[in-house]
Design a protein around this motif. Sequence first.
Motif, PDB file in Angstrom:
ATOM      1  N   UNK A 154      91.791 -16.556  -3.693  1.00 10.20           N
ATOM      2  CA  UNK A 154      92.248 -17.071  -2.400  1.00 10.20           C
ATOM      3  C   UNK A 154      92.811 -18.482  -2.531  1.00 10.20           C
ATOM      4  N   UNK A 155      92.081 -19.365  -3.195  1.00 13.47           N
ATOM      5  CA  UNK A 155      92.506 -20.758  -3.281  1.00 13.47           C
ATOM      6  C   UNK A 155      93.740 -20.924  -4.152  1.00 13.47           C
ATOM      7  N   UNK A 156      93.798 -20.217  -5.266  1.00 13.28           N
ATOM      8  CA  UNK A 156      94.958 -20.334  -6.150  1.00 13.28           C
ATOM      9  C   UNK A 156      96.216 -19.794  -5.471  1.00 13.28           C
ATOM     10  N   UNK A 157      96.123 -18.583  -4.924  1.00 14.70           N
ATOM     11  CA  UNK A 157      97.294 -17.949  -4.315  1.00 14.70           C
ATOM     12  C   UNK A 157      97.756 -18.724  -3.085  1.00 14.70           C
ATOM     13  N   UNK A 158      96.824 -19.169  -2.254  1.00 11.86           N
ATOM     14  CA  UNK A 158      97.227 -19.849  -1.026  1.00 11.86           C
ATOM     15  C   UNK A 158      97.653 -21.300  -1.263  1.00 11.86           C
ATOM     16  N   UNK A 159      97.146 -21.933  -2.315  1.00  5.02           N
ATOM     17  CA  UNK A 159      97.708 -23.238  -2.679  1.00  5.02           C
ATOM     18  C   UNK A 159      99.166 -23.080  -3.089  1.00  5.02           C
ATOM     19  N   UNK A 160      99.466 -22.006  -3.805  1.00  8.15           N
ATOM     20  CA  UNK A 160     100.857 -21.722  -4.153  1.00  8.15           C
ATOM     21  C   UNK A 160     101.676 -21.426  -2.899  1.00  8.15           C
ATOM     22  N   UNK A 161     101.092 -20.747  -1.910  1.00 11.38           N
ATOM     23  CA  UNK A 161     101.774 -20.524  -0.636  1.00 11.38           C
ATOM     24  C   UNK A 161     102.091 -21.853   0.053  1.00 11.38           C
ATOM     25  N   UNK A 162     101.142 -22.777   0.017  1.00 10.85           N
ATOM     26  CA  UNK A 162     101.346 -24.082   0.644  1.00 10.85           C
ATOM     27  C   UNK A 162     102.454 -24.854  -0.062  1.00 10.85           C
ATOM     28  N   UNK A 163     102.458 -24.809  -1.389  1.00  9.94           N
ATOM     29  CA  UNK A 163     103.528 -25.465  -2.139  1.00  9.94           C
ATOM     30  C   UNK A 163     104.888 -24.848  -1.845  1.00  9.94           C
ATOM     31  N   UNK A 164     104.914 -23.536  -1.627  1.00 11.43           N
ATOM     32  CA  UNK A 164     106.166 -22.872  -1.287  1.00 11.43           C
ATOM     33  C   UNK A 164     106.665 -23.333   0.083  1.00 11.43           C
TER      34      UNK A 164
END
Length: 268
Positions: A154-164
């Motif tokens: 959750x944290x890895x994928x959604x941090x990448x979502x935030x960066x996107x």
Amino acid sequence: MAERSTSRKRQRSYDVEKLRTAVLAQFATLRTTVEGLGPEQLAAPTRLGDWTVRELAAHFTMAVGLLTRGLAEPPPARAELALMDYPARTAPAAPAVDARVHALADGSSLTELYAETAAGLEAHFPAGLDGSRPLAHRVGSITLTSALVTRAVELAVHTDDLNDALPELALPIERQLLAAAVRFLADALAEKAPGASTEVRVPPFAVVQCVAGPRHTRGTPPNVVETDPLTWLRLATGRTTWRAALDDAAVRAGGERADLEGLLPIMA
């Protein structure tokens, strides 16, 4: 402290203390970042349907708060689910997650949400917890170690979502979280498509064999897929497509059984 998953393909161990440290560090980074966002940034769209950055920010507290809510309650009698059961349970739970995220984002101050979550972590998430402790999860009871691996995803994928959504942030992802997320999703692919005809490489974190067909015994296998960790997370969770990754040269695939398009995404 380490638990071994029950995947038929392999037994992978995860270090509870390293994951705990990484979860705490990533959440602290996210809290500082979110508290510094302005109204325009919070209203920015994301690649997650109708979620804005505000909904995504609220979701981080929900995802991490699952740990503290579970640890604050008496443990279930047993863990009902194995770690490899988790991917199939995410899609059915998505509507409830979406509704809860919108309720949090609409009805709560993000500063208060993050403060409450941080307080819960301090009170209920000390070092030295037993990784085999059962924990209530929205999709069924699992061990603490398994819950930490799902939080890593959750944290890895959604941090990448935030960066996107906000490329100017360029937030780092804790190495232990990224490693656990990549390894879990690679193992989930091997569970979904058992076999040994294709080798999937995600350096430096994971190598798995999958897909039914002739098994190689020495040297370079005839079917090889290789990509980087972030591209693998995006492929495995539907953030990008197989064809788009090939077109962007973000994935390299060779061999007649190296087309993973029909196996992706692994989880929603």
